[in-house]
Design a protein around this motif. Structure first.
Motif, PDB file in Angstrom:
ATOM      1  N   ALA A 216       1.190  -0.083  94.591  1.00 27.10           N
ATOM      2  CA  ALA A 216       0.468   1.049  94.712  1.00 27.10           C
ATOM      3  C   ALA A 216      -0.576   0.882  93.588  1.00 27.10           C
ATOM      4  O   ALA A 216      -2.143   1.061  93.641  1.00 27.10           O
ATOM      5  CB  ALA A 216       0.731   2.343  94.644  1.00 27.10           C
ATOM      6  N   ILE A 217      -0.854  -0.197  91.625  1.00 23.62           N
ATOM      7  CA  ILE A 217      -0.969  -0.150  90.722  1.00 23.62           C
ATOM      8  C   ILE A 217      -2.627  -1.350  91.239  1.00 23.62           C
ATOM      9  O   ILE A 217      -3.444  -0.877  91.172  1.00 23.62           O
ATOM     10  CB  ILE A 217      -0.323  -0.825  89.869  1.00 23.62           C
ATOM     11  N   GLY A 218      -1.134  -2.214  92.639  1.00 30.97           N
ATOM     12  CA  GLY A 218      -2.483  -3.484  92.994  1.00 30.97           C
ATOM     13  C   GLY A 218      -3.517  -2.628  93.825  1.00 30.97           C
ATOM     14  O   GLY A 218      -4.967  -3.305  93.889  1.00 30.97           O
ATOM     15  N   ILE A 219      -3.468  -1.772  95.017  1.00 33.60           N
ATOM     16  CA  ILE A 219      -3.993  -1.653  95.564  1.00 33.60           C
ATOM     17  C   ILE A 219      -5.161  -0.345  95.245  1.00 33.60           C
ATOM     18  O   ILE A 219      -6.315  -0.208  95.098  1.00 33.60           O
ATOM     19  CB  ILE A 219      -3.174  -0.797  96.926  1.00 33.60           C
TER      20      ILE A 219
ATOM     21  N   GLY B 146       0.514   5.118  98.688  1.00 31.76           N
ATOM     22  CA  GLY B 146       0.063   6.442  97.188  1.00 31.76           C
ATOM     23  C   GLY B 146      -1.394   5.161  96.343  1.00 31.76           C
ATOM     24  O   GLY B 146      -1.811   5.955  95.787  1.00 31.76           O
ATOM     25  N   GLY B 147      -1.896   4.290  97.183  1.00 33.48           N
ATOM     26  CA  GLY B 147      -2.282   3.545  96.460  1.00 33.48           C
ATOM     27  C   GLY B 147      -3.874   3.390  96.407  1.00 33.48           C
ATOM     28  O   GLY B 147      -4.778   3.848  95.586  1.00 33.48           O
ATOM     29  N   VAL B 148      -3.822   3.548  98.096  1.00 34.06           N
ATOM     30  CA  VAL B 148      -5.244   4.370  98.592  1.00 34.06           C
ATOM     31  C   VAL B 148      -5.228   5.658  97.724  1.00 34.06           C
ATOM     32  O   VAL B 148      -6.947   5.890  97.308  1.00 34.06           O
ATOM     33  CB  VAL B 148      -5.537   4.515  99.722  1.00 34.06           C
ATOM     34  N   LEU B 149      -4.828   6.411  97.815  1.00 39.01           N
ATOM     35  CA  LEU B 149      -5.541   7.853  97.512  1.00 39.01           C
ATOM     36  C   LEU B 149      -5.147   8.180  95.823  1.00 39.01           C
ATOM     37  O   LEU B 149      -6.196   8.450  95.189  1.00 39.01           O
ATOM     38  CB  LEU B 149      -3.679   8.114  97.708  1.00 39.01           C
TER      39      LEU B 149
ATOM     40  N   GLY C 159      -7.478  -7.069  90.569  1.00 34.87           N
ATOM     41  CA  GLY C 159      -6.968  -5.908  91.653  1.00 34.87           C
ATOM     42  C   GLY C 159      -5.565  -7.039  92.646  1.00 34.87           C
ATOM     43  O   GLY C 159      -4.199  -6.817  92.683  1.00 34.87           O
ATOM     44  N   ALA C 160      -6.445  -8.382  93.033  1.00 36.94           N
ATOM     45  CA  ALA C 160      -5.490  -9.210  93.980  1.00 36.94           C
ATOM     46  C   ALA C 160      -4.413  -9.440  93.739  1.00 36.94           C
ATOM     47  O   ALA C 160      -3.033  -9.729  93.911  1.00 36.94           O
ATOM     48  CB  ALA C 160      -6.130  -9.938  94.738  1.00 36.94           C
ATOM     49  N   VAL C 161      -4.826  -9.625  91.798  1.00 37.86           N
ATOM     50  CA  VAL C 161      -3.659 -10.215  91.637  1.00 37.86           C
ATOM     51  C   VAL C 161      -1.985  -9.623  90.924  1.00 37.86           C
ATOM     52  O   VAL C 161      -1.067  -9.287  91.156  1.00 37.86           O
ATOM     53  CB  VAL C 161      -3.164 -11.561  90.488  1.00 37.86           C
ATOM     54  N   ALA C 162      -2.331  -8.143  90.992  1.00 39.95           N
ATOM     55  CA  ALA C 162      -2.281  -7.126  90.905  1.00 39.95           C
ATOM     56  C   ALA C 162      -0.813  -6.958  91.766  1.00 39.95           C
ATOM     57  O   ALA C 162       0.118  -6.632  91.888  1.00 39.95           O
ATOM     58  CB  ALA C 162      -2.506  -5.629  90.191  1.00 39.95           C
ATOM     59  N   LEU C 163      -1.683  -6.840  92.661  1.00 41.31           N
ATOM     60  CA  LEU C 163      -1.392  -6.893  94.563  1.00 41.31           C
ATOM     61  C   LEU C 163      -0.375  -7.863  94.584  1.00 41.31           C
ATOM     62  O   LEU C 163       1.251  -7.279  94.798  1.00 41.31           O
ATOM     63  CB  LEU C 163      -2.264  -6.700  95.889  1.00 41.31           C
ATOM     64  N   LEU C 164      -0.275  -8.741  94.084  1.00 39.53           N
ATOM     65  CA  LEU C 164       0.908 -10.094  94.664  1.00 39.53           C
ATOM     66  C   LEU C 164       1.978  -9.962  93.589  1.00 39.53           C
ATOM     67  O   LEU C 164       2.789 -10.128  94.212  1.00 39.53           O
ATOM     68  CB  LEU C 164      -0.389 -11.371  94.157  1.00 39.53           C
ATOM     69  N   VAL C 165       1.622  -9.387  92.768  1.00 34.08           N
ATOM     70  CA  VAL C 165       1.866  -9.069  91.448  1.00 34.08           C
ATOM     71  C   VAL C 165       3.586  -7.899  91.851  1.00 34.08           C
ATOM     72  O   VAL C 165       5.047  -8.014  92.268  1.00 34.08           O
ATOM     73  CB  VAL C 165       2.551  -8.782  89.972  1.00 34.08           C
TER      74      VAL C 165
END
Length: 409
Positions: A48-51, A348-351, A291-297
């Motif tokens: 959710a944080i990454g998205i 959740g991330g989109v919201l 953000g993509a790095v956070a999503l990868l994590v």
């Protein structure tokens, strides 16, 4: 008494061919999440944080561009300015001829033209007791009456100069000049050129002519009569028909000063805003990468959760295999669990990203814009991450033999 006979061959084939329905897949996948809610919540939070970061970056950038487009649409992109540049021969700043404004007005596609002329060595103060060196960087300019409509400026308070007030000691303050002087509205006096001038108006910030924000504007005739203004314009603002903006820009320098067109500087203020938009887009790309790095994590966290889940649930896997579950069904169960976990994080991330975008845009007075492709792409990205993260644990779970899985407990 009923005899015990082997099941018919057709029934055995039917049992072997039984497949899990979509509803069953969802229920089985959700069971794994419900039994370990804290771990599932933390893993989903990483996704959710990454998205949310990606959605917020795209949303805020899109909202900023929408506000800029709105401003350009309301203010127009047909404003041109011409001012004297530096002479290549003498190295001094040139001077616009007295006839420059009249000559520019004769260009066919020109709709509006107005000029300002800087009054040198004259500064403005709130009182006559302030030391002369503390001018605050403000400039004093003579202004033609048509300048307000030409640059698209609006008044925050008071009125604009008219035929009467432009001949007397009256001024209109730019937004930044009024702030520095501590003036909140019309009806007060400021001190410039050794005498008092009445403030009749205060401007809102001028988007296409920000140089006017730190300027004190005096009527053309009053500047000549009270401040020793020589009558030379320093900047001419021109509005041209939209279809002929580039054509007018091409002849503007030669028209303003036929004797030295190369020394004239012609600009289009809206280009600066469009350049700012391009810089914002580049900055947005960099933030999207973060953000993509956070999503990868977050995806790595999901994979780790699923691997641990397989190790902890070997007895469950062995029991299901002993009861007839196929490798494919076990694989589907864990893959569905990974996808559900990622989907929850993605939604959740989109919201969260949408709420952040709306909140920030509202605080700036911008229209809130969250592109649909960003939301759809965010959810799709999480599903892809979930599929990749859950594939290895699902395959590993399906390869456990019933005896091996039960013996491990």
């Amino acid at each position: 008494m009923r005899s015990l006979r082997p099941a018919p061959a057709d029934a055995v084939k039917t049992l072997r061919a039984a497949r899990m329905r979509p509803g069953d897949v969802l229920r089985v996948g959700a069971t794994g999440l419900r039994t370990r809610p804290l771990r599932a919540w933390l893993s989903a939070l990483g996704i959710a944080i990454g998205i949310a970061a990606m959605i917020a970056v795209v949303g805020i950038s899109s909202s900023s561009r929408a506000e800029l487009d709105r401003q350009l649409e309301s203010l127009g992109t047909n404003l041109l300015t011409v001012s004297p540049g530096t002479s290549m021969m003498s190295g001094e700043v040139g001077v616009l001829p007295y006839e420059a404004v009249a000559m520019i007005a004769r260009i066919g596609p020109v709709e509006r033209v107005a000029a300002v002329g800087q009054v040198p060595d004259v500064h403005v103060y709130r009182t006559d007791r302030i030391p002369e060196a503390q001018s605050g960087g403000m400039t004093v300019c003579a202004a033609e009456l048509g300048i307000l409509g030409t640059v698209g400026a609006e008044l925050a308070d008071g009125v604009w100069l008219n035929e009467a007030t432009s001949r007397y000691p009256a001024v209109v303050l730019g937004a930044s000049a009024a702030e520095q002087l501590g003036v909140t509205g019309a009806g007060v006096e400021v001190y410039l050129g050794g005498q008092w001038f009445s403030v009749v108006g205060v401007l809102e910030p001028v988007v296409l002519a920000p140089e006017l924000d730190l300027t004190v504007l005096v009527g053309w005739a009053a500047a000549e009569a009270y401040l020793g203004f020589d009558g030379h314009a320093t900047t001419v603002y021109t509005r041209a028909q939209d279809a002929y903006v580039l054509d007018v820009a091409g002849v503007l320098a030669a028209t303003a000063d036929p004797s030295a067109p190369d020394e004239m500087s012609v600009s289009r203020p809206s280009d600066a805003l469009e350049a700012q938009q391009a810089v914002d887009s580049a900055f947005t790309g960099m933030l999207l990468g973060l953000g993509a790095v956070a999503l990868l994590v977050g995806g790595v966290g999901v994979a780790n959760t699923m691997v641990i889940s397989v190790l902890e649930r070997r007895s469950e896997i062995g029991l299901r295999r002993s009861l007839g579950a196929t490798k494919g069904q076990v694989r589907t169960q864990f893959l569905a669990e990974s996808l559900l976990l990622s989907a929850l994080g993605g939604l959740g991330g989109v919201l969260i990203g949408t709420v952040v975008t709306v909140g920030y845009a509202s605080s700036q007075g911008w229209p809130a814009v969250v592109p649909y492709w960003a939301s759809a792409g965010g959810v799709a990205a999480t599903l892809f991450i979930g599929a990749v993260a859950g594939l290895y644990p699902a395959v590993r779970a399906s390869r456990l033999s019933p005896t091996e899985a039960l013996a491990a407990q």
